[in-house]
Design an enzyme around this catalytic site. Structure first.
Site, PDB file in Angstrom:
ATOM      1  N   CYS A  67       0.811  -1.112   0.086  1.00 17.94           N
ATOM      2  CA  CYS A  67       0.111  -0.132  -0.061  1.00 17.94           C
ATOM      3  C   CYS A  67       1.075   1.401  -0.086  1.00 17.94           C
ATOM      4  O   CYS A  67       2.134   1.264   0.087  1.00 17.94           O
ATOM      5  CB  CYS A  67      -0.968   0.186   1.148  1.00 17.94           C
ATOM      6  SG  CYS A  67      -1.871  -1.554   1.368  1.00 17.94           S
TER       7      CYS A  67
ATOM      8  N   ARG B  61       1.862   1.712  -5.974  1.00 14.14           N
ATOM      9  CA  ARG B  61       1.990   0.553  -4.720  1.00 14.14           C
ATOM     10  C   ARG B  61       0.727   0.108  -4.516  1.00 14.14           C
ATOM     11  O   ARG B  61       0.627  -0.898  -3.831  1.00 14.14           O
ATOM     12  CB  ARG B  61       2.736   1.470  -3.409  1.00 14.14           C
ATOM     13  CG  ARG B  61       3.995   2.111  -3.634  1.00 14.14           C
ATOM     14  CD  ARG B  61       4.567   2.603  -2.311  1.00 14.14           C
ATOM     15  NE  ARG B  61       4.594   1.716  -1.555  1.00 14.14           N
ATOM     16  CZ  ARG B  61       5.602   0.951  -1.112  1.00 14.14           C
ATOM     17  NH1 ARG B  61       6.674   1.086  -1.839  1.00 14.14           N
ATOM     18  NH2 ARG B  61       5.816  -0.278  -0.076  1.00 14.14           N
TER      19      ARG B  61
ATOM     20  N   TRP C 252      -3.976  -1.863  -1.456  1.00 18.39           N
ATOM     21  CA  TRP C 252      -3.985  -3.070  -2.223  1.00 18.39           C
ATOM     22  C   TRP C 252      -4.530  -4.127  -1.341  1.00 18.39           C
ATOM     23  O   TRP C 252      -3.961  -4.456  -0.392  1.00 18.39           O
ATOM     24  CB  TRP C 252      -2.475  -3.381  -2.888  1.00 18.39           C
ATOM     25  CG  TRP C 252      -2.783  -4.585  -3.683  1.00 18.39           C
ATOM     26  CD1 TRP C 252      -2.832  -4.595  -5.231  1.00 18.39           C
ATOM     27  CD2 TRP C 252      -2.162  -5.848  -3.293  1.00 18.39           C
ATOM     28  NE1 TRP C 252      -2.604  -5.912  -5.570  1.00 18.39           N
ATOM     29  CE2 TRP C 252      -2.526  -6.573  -4.692  1.00 18.39           C
ATOM     30  CE3 TRP C 252      -2.386  -6.730  -2.197  1.00 18.39           C
ATOM     31  CZ2 TRP C 252      -2.430  -8.236  -4.722  1.00 18.39           C
ATOM     32  CZ3 TRP C 252      -2.151  -8.089  -2.217  1.00 18.39           C
ATOM     33  CH2 TRP C 252      -2.334  -8.849  -3.626  1.00 18.39           C
TER      34      TRP C 252
ATOM     35  N   ASN D  58       0.076  -0.511   6.246  1.00 16.40           N
ATOM     36  CA  ASN D  58       0.516  -1.378   5.364  1.00 16.40           C
ATOM     37  C   ASN D  58       1.139  -2.643   5.915  1.00 16.40           C
ATOM     38  O   ASN D  58       1.990  -2.439   6.769  1.00 16.40           O
ATOM     39  CB  ASN D  58       1.591  -0.421   4.319  1.00 16.40           C
ATOM     40  CG  ASN D  58       2.283  -1.547   3.094  1.00 16.40           C
ATOM     41  OD1 ASN D  58       1.633  -2.412   3.085  1.00 16.40           O
ATOM     42  ND2 ASN D  58       3.395  -1.089   2.823  1.00 16.40           N
ATOM     43  N   GLY D  59       0.596  -3.863   5.415  1.00 17.98           N
ATOM     44  CA  GLY D  59       1.181  -5.075   5.955  1.00 17.98           C
ATOM     45  C   GLY D  59      -0.070  -5.881   6.368  1.00 17.98           C
ATOM     46  O   GLY D  59      -1.060  -5.748   5.951  1.00 17.98           O
TER      47      GLY D  59
ATOM     48  N   GLU E 194      10.614 -13.732 -19.452  1.00 18.75           N
ATOM     49  CA  GLU E 194      10.378 -12.090 -19.090  1.00 18.75           C
ATOM     50  C   GLU E 194       9.452 -11.711 -19.864  1.00 18.75           C
ATOM     51  O   GLU E 194       8.603 -10.868 -19.633  1.00 18.75           O
ATOM     52  CB  GLU E 194      11.642 -11.469 -19.152  1.00 18.75           C
ATOM     53  CG  GLU E 194      11.626 -10.140 -19.156  1.00 18.75           C
ATOM     54  CD  GLU E 194      10.929  -9.565 -17.584  1.00 18.75           C
ATOM     55  OE1 GLU E 194      10.760 -10.646 -16.622  1.00 18.75           O
ATOM     56  OE2 GLU E 194      10.372  -8.573 -17.544  1.00 18.75           O
TER      57      GLU E 194
ATOM     58  N   LYS F 134       5.854 -10.211 -18.788  1.00 17.79           N
ATOM     59  CA  LYS F 134       5.477  -8.592 -19.212  1.00 17.79           C
ATOM     60  C   LYS F 134       4.141  -8.599 -20.092  1.00 17.79           C
ATOM     61  O   LYS F 134       3.341  -7.664 -19.827  1.00 17.79           O
ATOM     62  CB  LYS F 134       6.803  -8.231 -20.480  1.00 17.79           C
ATOM     63  CG  LYS F 134       7.854  -7.252 -19.719  1.00 17.79           C
ATOM     64  CD  LYS F 134       7.817  -6.276 -18.946  1.00 17.79           C
ATOM     65  CE  LYS F 134       7.471  -6.504 -17.340  1.00 17.79           C
ATOM     66  NZ  LYS F 134       8.493  -7.067 -16.759  1.00 17.79           N
TER      67      LYS F 134
ATOM     68  N   GLU G 181       0.947  -9.400 -17.469  1.00 22.40           N
ATOM     69  CA  GLU G 181       0.852  -8.443 -16.527  1.00 22.40           C
ATOM     70  C   GLU G 181       0.061  -7.235 -16.965  1.00 22.40           C
ATOM     71  O   GLU G 181      -0.786  -6.619 -16.126  1.00 22.40           O
ATOM     72  CB  GLU G 181       1.951  -8.139 -15.488  1.00 22.40           C
ATOM     73  CG  GLU G 181       2.848  -7.371 -16.333  1.00 22.40           C
ATOM     74  CD  GLU G 181       4.053  -7.404 -15.014  1.00 22.40           C
ATOM     75  OE1 GLU G 181       3.714  -7.212 -13.954  1.00 22.40           O
ATOM     76  OE2 GLU G 181       5.289  -7.174 -15.581  1.00 22.40           O
TER      77      GLU G 181
ATOM     78  N   HIS H  49       6.804 -32.105 -25.721  1.00 24.89           N
ATOM     79  CA  HIS H  49       6.319 -32.733 -24.782  1.00 24.89           C
ATOM     80  C   HIS H  49       4.943 -32.683 -23.908  1.00 24.89           C
ATOM     81  O   HIS H  49       4.738 -33.028 -22.984  1.00 24.89           O
ATOM     82  CB  HIS H  49       7.470 -33.002 -23.586  1.00 24.89           C
ATOM     83  CG  HIS H  49       8.751 -33.355 -24.061  1.00 24.89           C
ATOM     84  ND1 HIS H  49       9.212 -34.681 -24.182  1.00 24.89           N
ATOM     85  CD2 HIS H  49       9.882 -32.695 -24.700  1.00 24.89           C
ATOM     86  CE1 HIS H  49      10.372 -34.675 -24.866  1.00 24.89           C
ATOM     87  NE2 HIS H  49      10.832 -33.714 -25.157  1.00 24.89           N
TER      88      HIS H  49
ATOM     89  N   LYS I  74       3.118  -2.446  -7.496  1.00 20.23           N
ATOM     90  CA  LYS I  74       4.720  -2.430  -7.789  1.00 20.23           C
ATOM     91  C   LYS I  74       5.292  -3.120  -6.771  1.00 20.23           C
ATOM     92  O   LYS I  74       6.534  -3.725  -7.252  1.00 20.23           O
ATOM     93  CB  LYS I  74       5.182  -0.884  -7.742  1.00 20.23           C
ATOM     94  CG  LYS I  74       6.528  -0.843  -7.983  1.00 20.23           C
ATOM     95  CD  LYS I  74       6.528  -1.336  -9.478  1.00 20.23           C
ATOM     96  CE  LYS I  74       8.186  -0.782 -10.060  1.00 20.23           C
ATOM     97  NZ  LYS I  74       8.346  -1.642 -11.399  1.00 20.23           N
TER      98      LYS I  74
HETATM   99  C1  AGP Z   1       7.749  -7.287 -12.939  1.00 11.74           C
HETATM  100  O1  AGP Z   1       7.113  -6.494 -14.164  1.00 11.74           O
HETATM  101  C2  AGP Z   1       6.482  -7.341 -12.005  1.00 11.74           C
HETATM  102  N1  AGP Z   1       6.324  -6.039 -11.585  1.00 11.74           N
HETATM  103  C3  AGP Z   1       6.944  -8.383 -10.648  1.00 11.74           C
HETATM  104  O2  AGP Z   1       7.218  -9.412 -11.223  1.00 11.74           O
HETATM  105  C4  AGP Z   1       8.234  -7.951  -9.973  1.00 11.74           C
HETATM  106  O3  AGP Z   1       9.294  -7.867 -10.741  1.00 11.74           O
HETATM  107  C5  AGP Z   1       8.438  -8.717  -8.651  1.00 11.74           C
HETATM  108  O4  AGP Z   1       7.327  -8.381  -7.881  1.00 11.74           O
HETATM  109  C6  AGP Z   1       9.581  -8.443  -8.002  1.00 11.74           C
HETATM  110  O5  AGP Z   1       9.735  -7.244  -7.338  1.00 11.74           O
HETATM  111  P1  AGP Z   1      11.075  -6.513  -6.943  1.00 11.74           P
HETATM  112  O6  AGP Z   1      11.911  -6.598  -7.934  1.00 11.74           O
HETATM  113  O7  AGP Z   1      10.832  -5.169  -6.327  1.00 11.74           O
HETATM  114  O8  AGP Z   1      11.778  -7.288  -5.587  1.00 11.74           O
END
Ligand code: AGP
Length: 604
Positions: free
Chosen positions: A2, A27, A74, A98-99, A477, A481, A484, A500, A599
């Site tokens: 958050c 966030r 969040w 937050n937590g 990767e 991308k 998400e 397979h 994020k």
């Molecule tokens: C990647 O585009 C995502 N936002 C997510 O996978 C991110 O890389 C992951 O949560 C790790 O975050 P960090 O690098 O801040 O630890």
């Protein structure tokens, strides 16, 4: 995950809080709210949706006061609703959090008799606890509460009968604070503070921060004053703005060449990688018999690239571990293990827990982190910071490529220290790394072509990425991308694995993004591409320039400049980022704040 902001000073608190929340919206953006304290008491307003929805509601209310707290949520405990949005109020307590409070049920059973809750959140139960314990002394109340609370938390608390002061305490969840001429500030991260100051500190865990209009101070749970360790951030407010780009993500994609330069150059001395400034001694690389790279999501995918590089050049076994798995595995590591944790935010809870697990087993820990002073950076034995600047888009781009650059530098240094590569080879590596950095511009120059070709993807619902070796890591990767931010279901597959099972899913028109930059396995990749093509796949092919390719096996062909296999990931990644970005744009989605995501994953 958050966003938190608190203020006490000479400005209208509502303005400071809303502006700060806009900086922190990445966030978490399910809902938002603020509470402002004035002579008329504490007024709160909350709204479902992003900060814009909160601003609309604020138009209906007159808020005056120079002390307050704000929150973007969040959702963890309790669905997305106005009543579950923060701030939460109970009795004389108004707070944001937050937590995750893990013993919220026990607290409710112990202290909730005869009380009524209005929300479904653990946070409201925390507010009830603070209120129950409050006997007119905030610090005493907080001290008692933290002895009861279990889990992770960052609280900002206003006591109804104590004007113009915000009290804060944290455990695991991040909080930074600063003093500026306008007053005292606290926030989840520094992006909300840089409009006022670039000097800040991280609130140490289980210390009490007291935010007053004309001062702020820290005290430990025994009431002793604590001097904070001041940090300085070089970012300015524009660094965390869009600067004319339509989205943060495309801005950050375009910032990669600069981010790479800022990450690589300070670690080069006489054309060799040099970590003296980072106080990373060569000795930690000697005598290790295995390396574990532990991270989440995109950071973990950077680790997959690191594995290929390190095993090829240093010939030490490298395991890439998903942090949320590693932390519960009782891993077989010891003082001869180097554990590299990778995290853009430096706050990802699973990566942090894995770091602590590694340290408990006496492993050597080295963090590759982008946010200075973050928890993972502070708790690791050694830190190799990336200098990508603030990354606001939820989809990580420049942080990923600078993580790869950091891993290339580490590989070069370890290959040299171990005697596996002599100084001439390492200097040649540095020349190649500079070429990879320059190749970013060539990939960016394909932006319009990619914007056009991704029109064929906007109606698709399933898509596959395939690659071999380092290109398999890039496929992973590219897939995350795309998923998400475009919500297209995609999978990454080691190309040799298709036969397979998965190839049964390849039918007419199913897109396959085939990454074939690795000269060492190029012929095998072409065979795999023929197999999917024969079943009607729509193929987007990525290769190095200058390779022989029959036009019959692809629909679209993108190239990167000619580079040795291990230096191809960075320009390839830029192409994959642009493919994901424009597919999401064509689908009219919220590129920077995709649904259900945030994020930084600071809760389990
Ligand atoms: C990647 O585009 C995502 N936002 C997510 O996978 C991110 O890389 C992951 O949560 C790790 O975050 P960090 O690098 O801040 O630890």
């Amino acid at each position: 995950m958050c966003g938190i902001i608190g203020f006490s000073g000479s400005l209208e608190a509502a303005d400071v809080l809303v502006t700060g929340l806009e900086q922190l919206e990445y966030r978490g953006y399910d809902s938002a709210g603020i509470a402002v304290q004035s002579k008329q008491g504490i007024q709160s307003v909350k709204a479902v949706g992003n900060v814009g929805a909160l601003k609309e509601k604020l138009k209906e209310k007159v808020f005056h006061g120079s002390c307050g707290i704000g929150h973007t949520r969040w959702a963890t405990h309790g669905g997305v609703s106005e009543v579950n949005a923060h701030p939460h109020q109970f009795g004389k307590i108004t707070l944001i959090h937050n937590g995750i409070i893990e013993n919220y049920k026990e607290i409710w059973e112990e202290y909730g008799a005869g009380k009524t809750l209005v929300s479904q959140t653990d946070t409201e139960i925390a507010a009830l606890l603070f209120d129950k314990l409050y006997q007119g002394k905030p610090e005493e109340t907080i001290k008692k509460a933290v002895s009861i609370l279990e889990g992770s938390y960052a609280f900002c608390i206003i006591f109804e009968d104590i004007p113009d002061i915000v009290y804060c305490v944290r455990k695991v969840s991040p909080l930074v604070a600063a003093r500026a001429k306008e007053g005292s500030f606290v926030a989840s991260d520094v992006t909300a503070l840089i409009a006022y100051t670039q000097d800040y500190f991280v609130l140490p865990e289980e210390t009490i921060l007291v935010l007053k209009q004309d001062t702020l101070y820290l005290e430990d749970l025994d009431g002793n004053q604590v001097e904070p360790e001041m940090l300085h951030v070089n970012w300015d407010t524009t660094a965390a703005q869009k600067n004319g780009y339509p989205h943060y993500m495309i801005k950050e994609i375009h910032e990669q060449a600069e981010a790479l330069r800022n990450t690589i150059l300070p670690r080069i001395k006489d054309n060799m990688p040099n970590f003296e400034a980072e106080q990373i001694p060569d000795s930690i690389f000697k005598g290790i018999d295995q390396i574990k790279i532990v991270a989440c999501g995109t950071a973990m995918h950077a680790g997959m690239v690191g594995k290929v590089l390190l095993e090829k050049r240093v010939r030490i076994p490298v395991g890439v571990e998903i942090a949320s798995e590693f932390r519960y595995q009782n891993p077989i590591i010891n003082e001869k293990t180097l554990v590299i944790v990778i995290s853009q935010s430096g706050e990802t809870i699973d990566t942090l827990a894995s770091l602590r697990q590694a340290k408990s087993k006496k492993a050597i820990t080295l963090a590759i982190v982008n946010v200075k002073g973050s928890t993972i950076a502070r708790e690791s034995d050694y830190v190799l910071y990336t200098h990508a600047g603030p990354e606001i888009a939820v989809a990580s781009t420049k942080a990923y490529t600078v993580q790869i650059a950091a891993l290339v530098l580490l590989t070069m240094r370890m290959a040299y220290v171990s005697g596996m590569s002599d100084i001439e080879v390492i200097k040649k590596d540095y020349e190649l790394l500079k070429l990879a950095e320059e190749a970013v511009h060539i990939s960016l120059a394909k932006e319009e072509e990619i914007k056009e070709l991704t029109n064929i993807l906007k109606e698709k619902e399933d898509l596959f990425f395939i690659g071999r070796g380092i290109d398999y890591a890039l496929s992973c990767e590219g897939s995350i991308k795309l998923k998400e931010i475009s919500y297209i279901h995609s999978e990454a597959y080691a190309a040799g694995e298709l036969k397979h099972g998965t190839i049964s899913l390849i039918t007419e028109g199913v897109p396959v993004i085939a990454i074939a930059t690795q000269e060492s396995v190029y012929a095998k990749m072409i065979s795999n591409i023929r197999e999917v093509r024969a079943r009607g796949a729509l193929v987007i092919l990525i290769t190095q320039e200058g390779v022989e390719v029959e036009p019959s096996i692809y629909n679209y062909h993108l190239t990167i400049p000619k580079l040795p296999d291990e230096f191809t990931p960075i320009p390839t990644a830029v192409l994959l980022q642009l493919i994901a970005y424009y597919t999401s744009v064509h689908r009219g989605l919220n590129v920077d704040q995709p649904r259900n995501l945030a994020k930084s994953v600071t809760v389990e």
